[in-house]
Design a protein around this motif. Sequence first.
Motif, PDB file in Angstrom:
ATOM      1  N   THR A 256      44.986  69.887  66.497  1.00  0.00           N
ATOM      2  CA  THR A 256      45.207  70.885  67.538  1.00  0.00           C
ATOM      3  C   THR A 256      43.899  71.447  68.092  1.00  0.00           C
ATOM      4  O   THR A 256      43.754  71.649  69.303  1.00  0.00           O
TER       5      THR A 256
ATOM      6  N   SER B 118      42.592  71.006  71.988  1.00  0.00           N
ATOM      7  CA  SER B 118      42.276  72.140  72.860  1.00  0.00           C
ATOM      8  C   SER B 118      40.922  71.951  73.535  1.00  0.00           C
ATOM      9  O   SER B 118      40.758  72.247  74.725  1.00  0.00           O
TER      10      SER B 118
ATOM     11  N   SER C 135      47.063  69.801  75.898  1.00  0.00           N
ATOM     12  CA  SER C 135      48.068  70.463  75.060  1.00  0.00           C
ATOM     13  C   SER C 135      49.205  69.531  74.657  1.00  0.00           C
ATOM     14  O   SER C 135      50.073  69.912  73.866  1.00  0.00           O
TER      15      SER C 135
END
Length: 521
Positions: A466, A470, A475
């Motif tokens: 994640t 980013s 996303s």
Amino acid sequence: MDGKGAIKLFYNGSIYTKFDKKSPVESIVVKGDRITFYGTSEESMKRYATIAEQIINLEEKVVFPGFVDSHLHLDDLGSSLTYLDLRGTDSIVELKERLRSYRSRNPGARVIIGMGWDQESFSEGRWPERSDLDGIVNDVPVFLERFCEHAGVVNSKMLDRLESVSFPEKVLPRSRDGRPNGIVKEEAASYFKKVAHDLIGNEVGNLSVASNYLLSLGITSIGFVSCGTESVEYLANEASRIGIRVRAYMRQEEAGGIEEMRMRIGENSYLKINGIKLFADGALGAATAALREPYEDGKDNRGMLIMDSGSLEREFEKYDGRNVQFAMHAIGDRGIDAVIEAVSSFGRDRLVEPRIEHCTVLREDHINRLKELRIGVSTQPAFVIDDWWAVNRLGKERSRLSYPLATLQKEQLKVGLSTDCPVEPPNPWFTVDAAVNRGEREKREILKYSGEERVNILTALYLYTTGSASLLMDSDVGSLEVGSFADFIILDSDPFELQDVRKIRVQETYVGGVSRFRAKK
């Protein structure tokens, strides 16, 4: 989410949809190329079994989101798989023997390129020079690149191709006879690297080899930094077939027509041109990273700024309003200063998610400035292992906040992990191990002064999925939540139950719900 496409149901697994907490689910359902459901096996069977085209029993195996490497060199990885491998050489004698052996196996080579040596590991206590290479190969050009990719050594035949270009002695040092001694750094190294690759010719086919290798390791999305136009053109046709998601950061000298290039290639979920790679300074290994105070082992040497804050600002101005994300290499604290000053002076809100690559020699006063300016960081935990000489080069005080990770994460900066491959091996589990153990197994001295920069395995996995997603402004990857791309890996063991995660192997890699790699049984 109710996407289009065939339905595949995966059940009876231990599936981590995201690493913000340790709470695996049993089942996921893929519709088309995205996740449409996660939960228990019983519920997924009840809702989707009658309409699923495929039902796959995971046999209680562990499933993770695919890794996202936020900073690597796909072209150089492809090359490193076929060129002379100099990693692990512990002397100039061994380097010469490997060169001799490679030449004998490749008698028709028009040029020899090697990668991966580190003079800090050489028993002779010096850099290799052209005279070392000339004694082995004197009939074709040779370029041997240091593992940091900021320096190298060339033979006399390669120096003959210098033509009318001139470089300062700090990047092209000379022998007593006034001739270059063969050591090349920064812009001189880049020049000879280009000469070497031009002599070989078109190498873009290596991108497929490199991509397939990354997929076998469980890497499904990458930030391809210092990407050239030839690579973009090739990936525009091949990325979706290969099955790896590429977010490209163009070489500064090839980025002028970035909008036209975006339109021509037709960006999609597999290939997007995110922005441009810039260099504020050099590297610690070559002692060219820009430091505020001199190197501990380098007398008055403070490294070098490749782009100062003014130069960076001028580049920002050139691409203002053109939706360009800048990925700015800054290793030394003076290099970090230049990036912070440029972003602040130009105006953070005029920039698209600026990021620093490496951010190695951090100072306390940098932290709040990075937070205020919302500058992301792509960091490489495995540098702690290979830069075993770091304390000698930086001193104890500067080592305390060098190669930072926990500090950046605790201060809630946007952080992603990467390998800078082929500078470091692309295997994600080596990076995770370095983030968690910080050289304890290898007895690295820097651990004495910066042990607090370790993170736990859950945090490392979050930053490598994640967090990196980013940084890449994507996303849709980095998790297996509903609506995300179905990019996931099936593992042979559970990392949360192992003493040494480096032993983990990927059994299968899916991208967009399609199997792109399956290990041989």
